[in-house]
Design a protein around this motif. Structure first.
Motif, PDB file in Angstrom:
ATOM      1  N   THR A 105      30.694 -61.987 138.309  1.00 10.95           N
ATOM      2  CA  THR A 105      31.603 -63.039 137.824  1.00 10.95           C
ATOM      3  C   THR A 105      32.666 -62.356 136.788  1.00 10.95           C
ATOM      4  O   THR A 105      32.121 -61.100 136.565  1.00 10.95           O
ATOM      5  N   GLY A 106      33.860 -62.619 136.676  1.00  7.06           N
ATOM      6  CA  GLY A 106      34.773 -61.902 136.092  1.00  7.06           C
ATOM      7  C   GLY A 106      35.293 -62.810 134.810  1.00  7.06           C
ATOM      8  O   GLY A 106      35.357 -63.925 135.150  1.00  7.06           O
ATOM      9  N   SER A 122      38.655 -61.114 141.212  1.00  5.60           N
ATOM     10  CA  SER A 122      37.546 -61.858 140.683  1.00  5.60           C
ATOM     11  C   SER A 122      37.349 -63.463 141.117  1.00  5.60           C
ATOM     12  O   SER A 122      38.496 -63.971 141.132  1.00  5.60           O
ATOM     13  N   VAL A 133      34.480 -57.405 135.048  1.00  4.58           N
ATOM     14  CA  VAL A 133      33.374 -57.844 135.964  1.00  4.58           C
ATOM     15  C   VAL A 133      32.275 -57.594 135.678  1.00  4.58           C
ATOM     16  O   VAL A 133      31.805 -56.368 135.564  1.00  4.58           O
TER      17      VAL A 133
END
Length: 382
Positions: A105-106, A122, A133
C-alpha cells in the motif's frame, strides 16, 4: 449491548497490557516506554488527523517534542518490538487454518526527502504518484485478519543514493530488494516465529516464478493472481496464455461459488480450473502436488481474472476459492489501519520514524485479537 461493550473493553485492556509487557525489554528507559504507551493511546483517540502535533494536543502535552523524540532518537529496538507483538498475535492462531497474504500500500508524500519516497505506482493512489510504498504480510483465518510484518520498499535509484540514505538514516544493510523478495523474507520470518500456515496468497505483483519456487520450498501451497497473458503449459507440454487456455473449459464445468463478503454484499462468481504443468519445483524437490490455473468470471460482465495455484496435497476448487477470497481481507486491514490509527498520516521523514510509526499497524493486529477474544468470551462453547 452494554454488557458486550464491557466485555470488549475488558479484553482490550488485557490484550493491550500483554502487548506492552511483551515489548517492555525493547526500551532502554521507562520514560520511553511510557511515551510509547501514550502514543498508542493517542493513535486510537478521536482526532481529525494523526501526527505528533495533534496526538500531543490530545494527550495534554505542551508540544510534540516527546513524541518526536520517541520516533526519531529514543533508544528503542523497534525491530524486536515488532517481532514480539507478532509472536503474541501468532499464539492466538494456534489450531486455526492460516493463510499468509502479502500486499503493498502507498502513502502520498510531498517531498522525495521522505525515506523511500519517489514517483511510483500505488493502488491506494490509483496510479503513479510521489509516495512511499510498503509491503505488508497478514495472517488471515476464517474470522480474523491481522498484519504481522511490514517493510518499506526502497526504489532502486533511492536505495543507491548514498547521500539520501545517510540523511534519512537508512541502515547500511538495507539494500534494494524487489517487492516479491521482501514478501519472501517476511514469510520466512513468520514461519520461523511459529506461524503454522498452509497457504500463501497475493495479487499479480507477487506471481513471479522465483517467489513461487520459494513458497514451495517452505512447504506451503499458494494462490496468486496472474495476468491474462501469463503463460502456462498443459499436460502435453503445449504453452498457452491464460486467456486462451481457459477456452478449454466447457460451459457445464463453470461453478458458481461465494468468495467472501464485500461492502456491497456477498461476492459470487463463476469459477473453473484446469490442470497445468508446474514450472517452479525447487531444486532437490520431487514434482508432486496439484498445479492448476483457476479462472474467475464475473456473473454479469463476463470479465475474467486468473490465478495460478499449487498445493502439495489434494485440494478442491472450493478450497482454492476460499484461499483466493482471503487475499482481499488484507485490504480491509489497510483500511482499518488508515481509518483508525492514522497509518498513512504520520509526518515522518527518516527510517526510524517510519518504522516506529508503522508499528501502529500492529495496533490494528492487536485489535483483531481483541475481537476474537471478545467473541470467545461471549460464546465460550464455540
Amino acid at each position: 449491548m452494554a454488557a458486550e461493550i464491557t466485555i470488549v473493553q475488558t479484553v482490550w485492556d488485557r490484550v493491550s497490557g500483554a502487548a506492552m509487557d511483551a515489548i517492555a525489554h525493547c526500551f532502554a528507559r521507562r520514560e520511553t516506554r511510557a511515551s510509547a504507551a501514550e502514543m498508542i493511546a493517542g493513535l486510537l483517540a478521536e482526532v481529525d488527523t494523526r501526527n505528533c502535533w495533534t496526538l500531543a494536543q490530545a494527550l495534554g502535552h505542551s508540544g510534540p517534542h516527546r513524541l518526536q523524540h520517541l520516533l526519531s532518537r529514543a533508544r528503542f529496538d523497534h525491530d524486536r518490538a515488532g517481532q514480539e507483538i507478532a509472536r503474541l498475535v501468532v499464539r492466538e492462531f494456534a489450531g486455526q487454518d492460516v493463510v499468509l497474504v502479502a500486499d503493498g500500500t502507498g502513502d502520498a508524500k510531498s517531498s522525495t526527502d521522505c525515506v523511500g519516497a519517489g514517483r511510483q505506482y500505488s493502488g491506494a493512489l490509483k496510479g503513479v504518484g510521489l509516495c512511499q510504498v510498503a509491503v505488508h504480510l497478514a495472517a488471515v483465518t476464517d474470522t480474523t485478519r491481522v498484519v504481522i510484518d511490514r517493510t518499506l520498499y526502497l526504489p532502486k535509484d533511492w536505495a543507491a543514493d548514498e547521500e539520501r540514505r545517510e540523511a534519512a538514516g537508512a541502515p547500511e544493510e538495507i539494500m534494494f530488494a524487489t517487492k516479491p523478495q521482501q514478501a519472501v523474507a517476511m514469510v520466512a520470518g513468520a514461519l520461523e516465529s511459529g506461524v503454522r500456515a498452509r497457504w500463501f496468497a497475493a495479487d499479480e505483483v507477487y506471481s513471479g516464478r522465483e517467489l513461487r519456487t520459494n513458497i514451495r520450498w517452505f512447504g506451503l501451497g499458494y494462490a496468486v493472481g496472474v495476468s491474462h497473458t501469463h503463460v502456462v503449459s498443459d499436460g502435453a507440454g503445449r504453452r498457452w496464455q491464460a486467456r486462451h487456455m481457459i477456452n478449454k473449459v466447457l460451459s457445464r464445468q463453470w461453478m458458481r461459488m461465494r468468495a467472501g463478503h464485500g461492502t456491497k454484499g456477498t461476492r459470487e462468481y463463476g469459477w473453473a480450473w484446469l490442470e497445468v504443468r508446474a514450472d517452479d519445483t525447487p531444486d532437490g524437490h520431487q514434482d508432486h502436488g496439484v498445479s492448476v490455473l483457476v479462472a474467475r468470471r464475473h456473473r454479469y460482465t463476463g470479465e475474467l481474472s486468473f490465478f495460478r495455484c499449487f498445493t502439495p496435497g489434494d485440494v478442491t476448487l472450493a478450497q482454492l476459492v476460499d484461499v483466493i477470497g482471503r487475499r482481499w481481507r488484507i485490504e480491509e486491514t489497510f483500511q482499518l489501519g488508515k481509518a483508525f490509527t492514522g497509518l498513512d498520516e504520520g509526518q515522518v521523514t527518516c527510517w526510524n520514524s517510519w518504522m516506529r510509526w508503522s508499528l501502529s499497524c500492529f495496533r490494528v493486529a492487536t485489535d483483531g485479537v481483541t475481537a476474537v477474544e471478545a467473541q470467545r468470551t461471549r460464546h465460550p462453547c464455540r
